[in-house]
Structure formats: structure tokens, C-alpha cells
Motif scaffolding. Structure first.
Motif, PDB file in Angstrom:
ATOM      1  N   SER A  89      33.897  34.715  -9.506  1.00 47.50           N
ATOM      2  CA  SER A  89      35.189  34.156 -10.767  1.00 47.50           C
ATOM      3  C   SER A  89      33.830  35.399 -11.793  1.00 47.50           C
ATOM      4  N   LYS A  90      34.795  35.130 -12.147  1.00 50.28           N
ATOM      5  CA  LYS A  90      34.237  35.804 -13.763  1.00 50.28           C
ATOM      6  C   LYS A  90      34.578  34.871 -14.942  1.00 50.28           C
ATOM      7  N   ALA A  91      33.989  34.738 -16.636  1.00 50.56           N
ATOM      8  CA  ALA A  91      34.556  34.203 -17.157  1.00 50.56           C
ATOM      9  C   ALA A  91      33.971  35.426 -18.107  1.00 50.56           C
ATOM     10  N   LEU A  92      34.738  35.046 -19.193  1.00 47.51           N
ATOM     11  CA  LEU A  92      35.740  35.476 -20.276  1.00 47.51           C
ATOM     12  C   LEU A  92      34.937  35.557 -21.515  1.00 47.51           C
ATOM     13  N   ILE A  93      34.173  36.000 -22.443  1.00 45.61           N
ATOM     14  CA  ILE A  93      33.657  34.971 -23.661  1.00 45.61           C
ATOM     15  C   ILE A  93      34.096  36.389 -24.745  1.00 45.61           C
ATOM     16  N   ASN A  94      35.110  35.470 -25.681  1.00 46.82           N
ATOM     17  CA  ASN A  94      35.167  35.866 -26.725  1.00 46.82           C
ATOM     18  C   ASN A  94      34.150  35.874 -28.085  1.00 46.82           C
ATOM     19  N   ALA A  95      33.395  35.947 -28.183  1.00 47.13           N
ATOM     20  CA  ALA A  95      32.470  35.490 -29.290  1.00 47.13           C
ATOM     21  C   ALA A  95      33.231  36.336 -30.624  1.00 47.13           C
ATOM     22  N   CYS A  96      33.737  36.843 -30.903  1.00 42.58           N
ATOM     23  CA  CYS A  96      34.259  38.096 -31.857  1.00 42.58           C
ATOM     24  C   CYS A  96      34.181  37.218 -32.977  1.00 42.58           C
ATOM     25  N   MET A  97      35.158  36.757 -34.230  1.00 45.17           N
ATOM     26  CA  MET A  97      35.431  36.070 -35.746  1.00 45.17           C
ATOM     27  C   MET A  97      37.235  36.589 -35.265  1.00 45.17           C
ATOM     28  N   ALA A 151      25.826  35.445 -31.735  1.00 39.58           N
ATOM     29  CA  ALA A 151      27.145  35.370 -32.323  1.00 39.58           C
ATOM     30  C   ALA A 151      27.887  34.833 -31.290  1.00 39.58           C
ATOM     31  N   MET A 152      27.381  34.567 -29.863  1.00 35.99           N
ATOM     32  CA  MET A 152      28.455  33.658 -29.019  1.00 35.99           C
ATOM     33  C   MET A 152      27.984  31.720 -29.722  1.00 35.99           C
ATOM     34  N   ALA A 153      27.006  31.507 -30.555  1.00 30.61           N
ATOM     35  CA  ALA A 153      27.030  30.183 -31.076  1.00 30.61           C
ATOM     36  C   ALA A 153      27.687  29.887 -32.016  1.00 30.61           C
ATOM     37  N   THR A 154      27.604  31.160 -33.017  1.00 31.61           N
ATOM     38  CA  THR A 154      29.052  30.849 -34.653  1.00 31.61           C
ATOM     39  C   THR A 154      30.045  31.573 -34.564  1.00 31.61           C
ATOM     40  N   ARG A 155      30.305  31.796 -33.736  1.00 34.23           N
ATOM     41  CA  ARG A 155      31.825  33.051 -33.743  1.00 34.23           C
ATOM     42  C   ARG A 155      33.024  32.411 -31.897  1.00 34.23           C
ATOM     43  N   SER A 156      31.621  32.129 -30.764  1.00 29.73           N
ATOM     44  CA  SER A 156      33.039  31.501 -30.368  1.00 29.73           C
ATOM     45  C   SER A 156      32.961  30.369 -30.362  1.00 29.73           C
ATOM     46  N   ARG A 157      34.531  30.077 -29.671  1.00 29.40           N
ATOM     47  CA  ARG A 157      34.771  28.691 -29.952  1.00 29.40           C
ATOM     48  C   ARG A 157      35.598  28.079 -28.231  1.00 29.40           C
ATOM     49  N   PRO A 158      34.612  27.312 -27.787  1.00 32.71           N
ATOM     50  CA  PRO A 158      34.903  27.506 -26.258  1.00 32.71           C
ATOM     51  C   PRO A 158      36.181  26.238 -25.914  1.00 32.71           C
ATOM     52  N   ALA A 159      36.942  25.640 -26.458  1.00 33.00           N
ATOM     53  CA  ALA A 159      38.396  25.302 -26.274  1.00 33.00           C
ATOM     54  C   ALA A 159      39.187  27.013 -25.519  1.00 33.00           C
ATOM     55  N   GLN A 160      39.261  28.011 -27.246  1.00 34.13           N
ATOM     56  CA  GLN A 160      39.512  28.993 -27.436  1.00 34.13           C
ATOM     57  C   GLN A 160      39.123  29.958 -26.677  1.00 34.13           C
ATOM     58  N   SER A 161      38.003  30.602 -26.361  1.00 33.70           N
ATOM     59  CA  SER A 161      37.157  31.784 -26.229  1.00 33.70           C
ATOM     60  C   SER A 161      37.003  31.996 -24.818  1.00 33.70           C
ATOM     61  N   ILE A 162      36.953  31.457 -23.730  1.00 35.98           N
ATOM     62  CA  ILE A 162      36.642  31.436 -23.154  1.00 35.98           C
ATOM     63  C   ILE A 162      38.011  31.143 -22.032  1.00 35.98           C
ATOM     64  N   ASP A 163      38.143  32.300 -21.122  1.00 38.77           N
ATOM     65  CA  ASP A 163      38.737  31.964 -20.388  1.00 38.77           C
ATOM     66  C   ASP A 163      38.458  32.691 -18.723  1.00 38.77           C
ATOM     67  N   ALA A 199      34.788  45.906 -11.892  1.00 38.52           N
ATOM     68  CA  ALA A 199      35.088  44.975 -10.760  1.00 38.52           C
ATOM     69  C   ALA A 199      33.985  43.910 -10.090  1.00 38.52           C
ATOM     70  N   TYR A 200      33.257  44.664 -10.049  1.00 37.50           N
ATOM     71  CA  TYR A 200      32.306  44.389  -8.621  1.00 37.50           C
ATOM     72  C   TYR A 200      31.361  43.514  -9.582  1.00 37.50           C
ATOM     73  N   PHE A 201      31.114  42.055  -8.998  1.00 31.62           N
ATOM     74  CA  PHE A 201      30.140  40.772  -8.906  1.00 31.62           C
ATOM     75  C   PHE A 201      29.975  40.190 -10.222  1.00 31.62           C
ATOM     76  N   GLY A 202      29.599  41.268 -10.983  1.00 30.39           N
ATOM     77  CA  GLY A 202      29.451  40.777 -13.011  1.00 30.39           C
ATOM     78  C   GLY A 202      30.056  38.909 -13.333  1.00 30.39           C
ATOM     79  N   LYS A 203      29.917  38.397 -13.603  1.00 27.97           N
ATOM     80  CA  LYS A 203      30.080  37.282 -13.784  1.00 27.97           C
ATOM     81  C   LYS A 203      30.414  36.756 -15.049  1.00 27.97           C
ATOM     82  N   TYR A 204      30.155  37.771 -15.985  1.00 27.31           N
ATOM     83  CA  TYR A 204      30.681  36.842 -17.057  1.00 27.31           C
ATOM     84  C   TYR A 204      30.258  38.213 -18.484  1.00 27.31           C
ATOM     85  N   VAL A 205      31.251  38.751 -19.069  1.00 25.33           N
ATOM     86  CA  VAL A 205      31.991  39.517 -19.821  1.00 25.33           C
ATOM     87  C   VAL A 205      32.065  39.099 -21.014  1.00 25.33           C
ATOM     88  N   ILE A 206      31.137  39.300 -22.424  1.00 26.60           N
ATOM     89  CA  ILE A 206      31.066  38.689 -23.846  1.00 26.60           C
ATOM     90  C   ILE A 206      31.620  40.178 -24.449  1.00 26.60           C
TER      91      ILE A 206
END
Length: 520
Positions: free
Chosen positions: A461-469, A425-437, A401-408
Motif C-alpha cells: 500500500s502507499k500513503a500519498l501526503i499533500n504537504a502543499c499549501m 512542510a508536512m507539519a505546517t501545511r498538511s491537514r491529516p484529515a484532508q491531506s492523506i490518501d 510503482a514498485y515498493f515505495g510506500k510514501y509519496v510527499i
């Protein structure tokens, strides 16, 4: 510099019989014994040329800092004969990290994380020893004879507000209500011959202890140890449950209890193996202008501000002592990089297991990202929503919870410790419009330079990035290119014959379809 990674281990008390506990030589400190092991590994660099503690030692450390850089022992410090300073205790060196936690060297960071994770839940009661056996009691100075400037306090960055004696330290305080002993790591800038600052962030254990003492109208007893076992530095930099003492977790990880002696000045239990100990009191409403200080983010912390300080009543030190120093910096020279990465990774991994999340293959906080700014979790996807679930929990569990800004979050064919694979994986599996909260109003730090004005810094704040298929299409997701295992093994066997030196890169992901299989 107010270092701590929060963990909530499942406590397991172990007996002192777990590890042999040979009697310490009366002329050896805990740090002596650790340095002897580092030297035997070929990872200790002794610098005998004269070096200035004002900027020069830190500059040398920053310039040589890399994944394979040795521990640096400065043995000829300008203006401080018969004193030494140790930098880059761990740095980004995996083998020394393993040595610190009592493990044999491993060939992959996740193995070290798993070893630490298993040990962090253990506790062992300290062992009290007579004060006369403590090596720091070879020399004792009290009252007006004290001048803490005798020690080689460091200025690490040009705009630091002063000389810092405390960076690689262990600061001991006590809760006046429960008697719980806390050991933390805090930056300590020299104010005068008998006065030294104690910078602690809001909500940290030492801050809470201080507020309770002051509410009673009493000064807070405090002690600061330097020249310490790196493992004591590790537990001091970890936020264990506020009802527990870091001394007990030291014993659990070490497999043998830490030896303590009781102070006749503060009543605090002090590490008998430390080389330098300052003792005194922090009095209500006594502050001075401390800082700034070059922090773990690679930026200076808050501008000079009102900071409480210790009035030093007693100084204990061994003959020819060594000051342990922790350089805060950008890049791999940051003493907190691998250190915090492993701690945070172990804590988050343990939390996900306790929450019953299946399929977690590995957790890694990237050391180069200020130790805990970016966390990567590798999972074997098992059901719809699995990846988003892991993202949310990893971002807000106790360890993350403390400080971390990005969870991938990445699939199980991605090594979370390999930044190149993660970016692919981020470049080829994530879809920015759908994969980032985005999570807003999360727990942050006053040391985050991106949050301005400084008054807003407790919230981030934190960015959550789904870089999975995409799980909905995982069965027909485009097949990635993979090596043939048989051909890989054939090449590995011929590596030297082919004219290459060293060992070939380790591969764990291979094509499992038959050659010539049609790709849809």
C-alpha cells in the motif's frame, strides 16, 4: 538482494563518436580506470591491514559509512592472498555518483538527477572485441579444477545463510525466444566449489528468461561478472524495457560503447573489462536452501528457501583480481541508498514530464529511507487539484510503482532533498484529515519486512501526503518567514570575518516584499 528500479526512457540511439574511446591497456580493467579517478579525487581508502571477509570487512564499511565516506579497497584479505575487495563504491557520496555517470561533481543532488535523467534515454550498440583482449582471460579454469571459493566471498551480517560472492555484480542471461540480452544484479550465495545460487524475484527479467528456457526443457545459460565498472552495476540494477539490453544503456550513459567478447561456453556476450566472470547453466528444478541475507531494508530477507543455482563450467579471472561488494544496510552505509534514490528520482521525474504534468521543480527519493521507500516531489502549484494529481501519478507511474510506500508533494519553496524542510512542510501545511490518501493492493516486494505473513508480500500500500499549501487559500496562506536576500549576501561576504570556517549554507528562498510591509 534483487536490485532494480523500473524506468521507461524515450529511447535515443547515439553514435560512438559522442565520447573518445581510447584503447584499454592490456593490464587494466574498467574498474582499474575508475579507481584511478577516485584515487585522484582523494576518495579512495586503501586498507592494507589484514581483514577477514567473514563479517569484518562489512562491519568496517558499516561503521565508516557516511555522506563523505571514501571507497574502501581491502588489499590484504585473510585467507585470500593476491585478492582484493572493494566496498562502498558509491555509498552516499555525490561526487563518486557523478563520476560513475560521467559527470563533473555537482553541488546539489537534483543536478545529478537531471544529468542522469537526460542520459538514461540514450542507447549505444556494444563493441565486440576478441576474447584474448579481455583482461579476465588472463586465467581460465574449467571442469573439476574449478573452486570458486578461491575468491573472497563475503558474509556481511551474522545471520546471513552463507558466503556471498555476488552482491556488486552483473548477471547476464538471454531470452531464448527473442535473443535479448539482460544484465541484472542478483545476490549469489556459494553452494559448493562449482555451484552458486542465483536469487531472482518473481517477474524479474532473469526469472522470466529462466522460465522460458526450462519450458523448453533446457538449462539456462548464465554468466556472472564481478570486479566491474560501477556504471555497469548501475544499469544492471535498473529495469529498462524488457525488449532492451542494459549493455546499450551503459554505452548511452558512458558516451562510448561497452566492449564485449563472445563466450565459447554459453554463447553469451561478456564484459571484456570485468575482472572475474563465472559461466555455466541453471538446470530445471535444481534448487538449494539459500539465505537469509541482510537486505537493503536493514532487515534479513526471506528465510532460507529453495533457490536455483548455477553449475559453473568456466571461471575467468585476471591476475590479482578485485571483487566488487555492495553492502545492504540501514542508513547511509547502504550501497543502494543514493544509488537507488537518484535512479528512482530520475525515472519518476521523466515519467511526469512524459505525462505532461507542469510545474515539477524536482523529485527526490530519500536515500536513508531504503533508497526508494519515500519519494518527495516539489511543484509550483498552478491549478486546483494539481498536488493530488502529482501524488497519484508519482505513486503509480512506471518509475514509482514498485515498493515505495510514501509519496510527499511539497511547494516550490521546499527543497525536496532537504529532509528538515520536507518535515517542516508536512507539519505546517498538511491537514491529516484532508491531506492523506491511501492506495491499496499496490506493487510491493517479497523483501518488505512489514508485510506478514510473507505470502501477502507481493501486494502493498502507499500513503500519498499533500504537504502543499491549500490551493484554495494559497493567496492568503500565512506568510512564512524568509531571509532578506541583501542581508544574506552581506553575511555570506563576511563569513570568514565573522569567525566561521567552511562555506555558509546555501539559501534560495528570500522575502520579496518590501521591509515593513503589513502582514495580514
Amino acid at each position: 538482494m534483487d536490485m532494480s528500479v523500473s524506468v521507461a526512457p524515450e529511447k535515443q540511439t547515439v553514435s560512438a563518436a559522442t565520447k573518445s574511446d581510447p584503447a584499454r591497456s592490456p593490464n587494466a580493467s574498467d574498474l582499474d580506470e575508475w579507481l584511478a579517478k577516485v584515487d585522484a579525487m582523494g576518495e579512495l581508502k586503501r586498507i592494507t591491514a589484514e581483514v577477514d571477509p567473514d563479517l569484518e570487512a562489512a562491519t568496517i564499511t558499516y561503521l565508516v559509512g557516511s555522506e563523505k565516506s571514501p571507497a574502501l579497497l581491502f588489499e590484504n584479505i585473510k585467507g585470500h592472498p593476491r585478492h582484493r575487495a572493494l566496498y562502498n563504491m558509491i555509498g552516499c557520496n555525490l561526487s563518486r555518483f557523478c563520476l560513475m555517470i560521467g559527470e563533473e561533481p555537482v553541488d546539489h543532488p537534483l543536478k545529478a538527477v537531471q544529468a542522469l535523467q537526460k542520459k538514461m534515454g540514450r542507447t549505444m550498440k556494444p563493441k565486440e572485441v576478441p576474447a584474448e583482449t579481455a583482461i579476465c582471460n588472463q586465467n581460465i579454469v574449467t571442469g573439476e579444477a574449478i573452486d570458486i571459493r578461491q575468491f573472497p566471498a563475503q558474509r556481511m551480517w551474522p545471520l546471513d545463510g552463507g558466503l556471498y560472492l555476488g552482491t556488486g555484480d552483473a548477471v547476464v542471461t538471454q531470452c531464448p525466444e527473442t535473443g535479448r540480452i539482460n544484465v541484472g544484479t542478483y545476490r549469489m550465495m556459494i553452494k559448493g566449489p562449482r555451484e552458486i545460487g542465483v536469487y531472482t524475484s518473481p517477474g524479474k527479467d532473469a526469472t522470466l528468461d529462466r522460465e522460458k528456457w526450462w519450458k523448453l526443457g533446457k538449462p539456462m545459460p548464465i554468466a556472472a561478472a564481478y570486479g566491474i565498472d560501477p556504471l555497469l552495476f548501475l544499469v544492471a540494477a535498473t529495469s529498462f524495457p524488457k525488449t532492451e539490453s542494459e549493455y546499450e544503456y551503459y554505452g548511452g550513459i558512458n558516451g562510448a560503447p561497452i566492449e564485449l567478447f563472445r563466450s565459447d561456453i554459453t554463447g553469451l556476450p561478456l564484459p571484456a573489462g570485468a575482472e572475474i566472470i563465472l559461466e555455466g547453466f541453471v538446470y530445471p528444478d535444481e534448487t538449494f536452501a539459500e539465505g537469509p541475507f541482510g537486505e537493503f531494508t536493514g532487515y534479513y530477507g526471506r528465510p532460507s528457501g529453495a533457490t536455483p543455482y548455477m553449475r559453473v563450467e568456466k571461471v575467468r579471472f585476471r591476475n590479482n583480481p578485485t571483487l566488487t561488494c555492495a553492502l545492504m544496510a540501514d542508513g547511509p552505509a547502504n550501497e543502494a541508498g543514493l544509488f537507488w534514490a537518484a535512479l528512482r528520482s530520475a525515472a519518476i521525474w521523466a515519467d511526469l514530464q512524459k505525462l505532461g504534468v507542469p510545474g515539477v521543480q524536482g523529485v527526490w527519493s530519500i536515500p536513508e529511507a531504503a533508497g526508494w521507500g519515500i519519494t518527495v516531489v516539489s511543484i509550483k502549484q498552478m491549478y486546483p487539484g494539481h498536488a493530488p494529481q502529482v501524488m497519484a501519478l508519482a505513486a503509480q507511474c512506471v518509475g514509482g510503482a514498485y515498493f515505495g510506500k510514501y509519496v510527499i508533494v511539497v511547494d516550490d519553496d521546499i527543497d525536496p532533498t532537504n529532509v528538515h524542510q520536507v518535515l517542516w512542510a508536512m507539519a505546517t501545511r498538511s491537514r491529516p484529515a484532508q491531506s492523506i490518501d491511501i492506495l491499496r493492493e499496490t506493487w510491493s516486494t517479497f523483501l518488505d519486512p512489514s508485510l506478514n505473513p510473507p505470502e501477502i508480500r507481493p501486494w502493498g500500500s502507499k500513503a500519498l501526503i499533500n504537504a502543499c499549501m491549500d490551493y484554495r487559500h494559497i493567496k492568503n496562506f500565512s506568510k512564512r518567514t524568509k531571509l532578506s536576500k541583501a542581508t544574506y549576501e552581506q553575511v555570506v561576504a563576511r563569513w570568514s570575518e565573522l569567525g566561521f570556517s567552511g562555506t555558509p549554507p546555501v539559501q534560495t528562498v528570500f522575502e520579496d516584499s518590501a521591509p515593513g510591509t503589513k502582514v495580514e
